[in-house]
Motif scaffolding. Structure first.
Motif, PDB file in Angstrom:
ATOM      1  N   VAL A   1      86.173  54.503  24.756  1.00 35.80           N
ATOM      2  CA  VAL A   1      86.101  53.044  24.725  1.00 35.80           C
ATOM      3  C   VAL A   1      87.475  52.488  24.333  1.00 35.80           C
ATOM      4  N   PRO A   2      88.080  51.630  25.159  1.00 35.43           N
ATOM      5  CA  PRO A   2      89.389  51.059  24.817  1.00 35.43           C
ATOM      6  C   PRO A   2      89.329  50.205  23.556  1.00 35.43           C
ATOM      7  N   MET A   3      90.488  50.003  22.941  1.00 38.81           N
ATOM      8  CA  MET A   3      90.569  49.251  21.686  1.00 38.81           C
ATOM      9  C   MET A   3      91.634  48.169  21.775  1.00 38.81           C
ATOM     10  N   LEU A   4      91.365  47.062  21.085  1.00 41.16           N
ATOM     11  CA  LEU A   4      92.287  45.939  21.011  1.00 41.16           C
ATOM     12  C   LEU A   4      92.566  45.661  19.543  1.00 41.16           C
ATOM     13  N   GLY A   5      93.833  45.631  19.159  1.00 38.62           N
ATOM     14  CA  GLY A   5      94.198  45.398  17.768  1.00 38.62           C
ATOM     15  C   GLY A   5      94.951  44.094  17.587  1.00 38.62           C
TER      16      GLY A   5
ATOM     17  N   TYR B   1     104.941  54.930  23.173  1.00 41.64           N
ATOM     18  CA  TYR B   1     104.100  53.862  23.715  1.00 41.64           C
ATOM     19  C   TYR B   1     104.589  53.412  25.084  1.00 41.64           C
ATOM     20  N   ASP B   2     103.647  52.959  25.911  1.00 42.10           N
ATOM     21  CA  ASP B   2     103.982  52.526  27.266  1.00 42.10           C
ATOM     22  C   ASP B   2     104.689  51.178  27.288  1.00 42.10           C
ATOM     23  N   VAL B   3     104.315  50.299  26.376  1.00 44.10           N
ATOM     24  CA  VAL B   3     104.918  48.975  26.276  1.00 44.10           C
ATOM     25  C   VAL B   3     105.243  48.711  24.811  1.00 44.10           C
ATOM     26  N   VAL B   4     106.433  48.194  24.541  1.00 44.61           N
ATOM     27  CA  VAL B   4     106.820  47.806  23.181  1.00 44.61           C
ATOM     28  C   VAL B   4     107.598  46.491  23.269  1.00 44.61           C
ATOM     29  N   TYR B   5     107.090  45.483  22.568  1.00 40.23           N
ATOM     30  CA  TYR B   5     107.816  44.220  22.444  1.00 40.23           C
ATOM     31  C   TYR B   5     108.119  43.998  20.964  1.00 40.23           C
ATOM     32  N   CYS B   6     109.255  43.383  20.682  1.00 38.48           N
ATOM     33  CA  CYS B   6     109.699  43.187  19.306  1.00 38.48           C
ATOM     34  C   CYS B   6     110.089  41.736  19.056  1.00 38.48           C
ATOM     35  N   SER B   7     110.237  41.394  17.769  1.00 38.57           N
ATOM     36  CA  SER B   7     110.793  40.091  17.426  1.00 38.57           C
ATOM     37  C   SER B   7     112.304  40.168  17.592  1.00 38.57           C
ATOM     38  N   HIS B   8     112.959  39.020  17.530  1.00 38.30           N
ATOM     39  CA  HIS B   8     114.425  39.017  17.632  1.00 38.30           C
ATOM     40  C   HIS B   8     115.061  39.712  16.438  1.00 38.30           C
TER      41      HIS B   8
ATOM     42  N   VAL C   1      95.559  48.416  23.239  1.00 38.41           N
ATOM     43  CA  VAL C   1      96.537  47.340  23.344  1.00 38.41           C
ATOM     44  C   VAL C   1      96.531  46.646  21.995  1.00 38.41           C
ATOM     45  N   ALA C   2      97.698  46.366  21.420  1.00 39.69           N
ATOM     46  CA  ALA C   2      97.722  45.772  20.084  1.00 39.69           C
ATOM     47  C   ALA C   2      98.877  44.800  19.920  1.00 39.69           C
ATOM     48  N   VAL C   3      98.594  43.710  19.193  1.00 41.38           N
ATOM     49  CA  VAL C   3      99.608  42.689  18.920  1.00 41.38           C
ATOM     50  C   VAL C   3      99.671  42.429  17.418  1.00 41.38           C
ATOM     51  N   GLN C   4     100.861  42.093  16.936  1.00 44.76           N
ATOM     52  CA  GLN C   4     101.034  41.795  15.519  1.00 44.76           C
ATOM     53  C   GLN C   4     100.732  40.323  15.212  1.00 44.76           C
ATOM     54  N   PHE C   5     100.897  39.454  16.206  1.00 50.58           N
ATOM     55  CA  PHE C   5     100.677  38.026  15.978  1.00 50.58           C
ATOM     56  C   PHE C   5      99.185  37.685  16.069  1.00 50.58           C
ATOM     57  N   HIS C   6      98.860  36.416  15.758  1.00 46.97           N
ATOM     58  CA  HIS C   6      97.467  35.965  15.756  1.00 46.97           C
ATOM     59  C   HIS C   6      97.236  34.937  16.860  1.00 46.97           C
ATOM     60  N   PRO C   7      96.778  35.360  18.044  1.00 45.65           N
ATOM     61  CA  PRO C   7      96.521  34.399  19.127  1.00 45.65           C
ATOM     62  C   PRO C   7      95.326  33.495  18.842  1.00 45.65           C
ATOM     63  N   GLU C   8      94.486  33.884  17.877  1.00 41.87           N
ATOM     64  CA  GLU C   8      93.280  33.103  17.558  1.00 41.87           C
ATOM     65  C   GLU C   8      93.541  31.981  16.568  1.00 41.87           C
TER      66      GLU C   8
ATOM     67  N   PHE D   1      98.805  36.655  25.575  1.00 43.76           N
ATOM     68  CA  PHE D   1      97.786  37.563  25.053  1.00 43.76           C
ATOM     69  C   PHE D   1      96.679  37.774  26.084  1.00 43.76           C
ATOM     70  N   GLU D   2      96.247  36.714  26.728  1.00 43.27           N
ATOM     71  CA  GLU D   2      95.202  36.833  27.759  1.00 43.27           C
ATOM     72  C   GLU D   2      95.663  37.725  28.906  1.00 43.27           C
ATOM     73  N   GLU D   3      96.926  37.598  29.284  1.00 46.56           N
ATOM     74  CA  GLU D   3      97.463  38.458  30.354  1.00 46.56           C
ATOM     75  C   GLU D   3      97.491  39.924  29.917  1.00 46.56           C
ATOM     76  N   LEU D   4      97.882  40.185  28.651  1.00 48.56           N
ATOM     77  CA  LEU D   4      97.861  41.554  28.132  1.00 48.56           C
ATOM     78  C   LEU D   4      96.452  42.141  28.195  1.00 48.56           C
ATOM     79  N   VAL D   5      95.470  41.339  27.759  1.00 45.23           N
ATOM     80  CA  VAL D   5      94.077  41.785  27.760  1.00 45.23           C
ATOM     81  C   VAL D   5      93.618  42.071  29.187  1.00 45.23           C
ATOM     82  N   LYS D   6      93.950  41.176  30.090  1.00 47.47           N
ATOM     83  CA  LYS D   6      93.506  41.315  31.486  1.00 47.47           C
ATOM     84  C   LYS D   6      94.177  42.479  32.199  1.00 47.47           C
ATOM     85  N   THR D   7      95.501  42.577  32.080  1.00 53.53           N
ATOM     86  CA  THR D   7      96.213  43.577  32.870  1.00 53.53           C
ATOM     87  C   THR D   7      96.285  44.952  32.204  1.00 53.53           C
ATOM     88  N   LYS D   8      96.529  44.977  30.892  1.00 53.95           N
ATOM     89  CA  LYS D   8      96.693  46.262  30.197  1.00 53.95           C
ATOM     90  C   LYS D   8      95.369  46.820  29.703  1.00 53.95           C
TER      91      LYS D   8
END
Length: 197
Positions: free
Chosen positions: A78-82, A144-151, A166-173, A185-192
């Protein structure tokens, strides 16, 4: 049919956001399409064999519950979202460590970039909120397949097809999340994440 999610810890803001994406919350008797690990207390450093920082605040019962859920999800495929703590938890559950205390990330917004500090294609001016004081060490992200960072170079997004998350450090909610960061975030959820279901 709409994807169904289960949350390790109930969070109405996250639930509402995912429902706005057209997803549905699974019942207790269903195997979900994915599990969400949300924000909360610091992940215990004992789980990666370190002593706690003076400012580390943990919840051992939550750690136990979440680790059991990660194991169950992996066994069933089962995939996981963090989100926030959820990202840190998934990294630690895969054998990683955390930087237990960083400054400059409490109640601010910052740009999201590629690991090499170049703009993300299609999201060149993306800004996300930041409310954390711990993070995944960028030097531990090479698998990891994808890594994004802050400046500033802190890890903000990780994707692992092998580990199924798939996991993000920020709070889209959060109410202060920009429309652009929610769309990202929605695109990450949909595509990844969608590609793992």
């Amino acid at each position: 049919m709409a994807p169904k999610f289960l949350m390790s810890e109930q969070n109405l803001q996250v639930s509402s956001l995912m429902k706005a994406f057209g997803h549905e919350e699974a019942s207790a008797f269903e195997i979900p399409d994915y599990i969400i690990f949300t924000g909360g207390a610091d992940v215990s450093p004992s789980l990666y064999f370190e002593k706690p920082h003076l400012l580390t605040r943990t919840d051992q019962s939550r750690d136990y519950q979440d680790f059991c859920s990660v194991i169950a999800a992996r066994l069933r495929g089962v995939p996981m979202l963090g989100i926030c703590r959820g990202m840190q938890l998934l990294h630690v559950a895969g054998g990683g460590t955390l930087l237990q205390h960083i400054t400059g990330h409490g109640g601010v917004t910052h740009a999201l970039r590629n690991k090499d500090d170049s703009p993300i294609k299609g999201w060149e001016t993306l800004f996300v909120n930041s409310t954390h004081h711990q993070c995944v060490p960028v030097e531990e992200t090479s698998d990891y397949d994808v890594v994004y960072c802050s400046h500033q170079g802190t890890t903000e997004v990780i994707v692992s097809e092998k580990k199924g998350f798939v996991a993000v450090q920020f709070h889209p909610e959060y109410p202060n999340a920009s429309d652009e960061s929610v769309a990202f975030f929605e695109e990450l959820v949909k595509t990844k994440l969608g590609g793992m279901m």
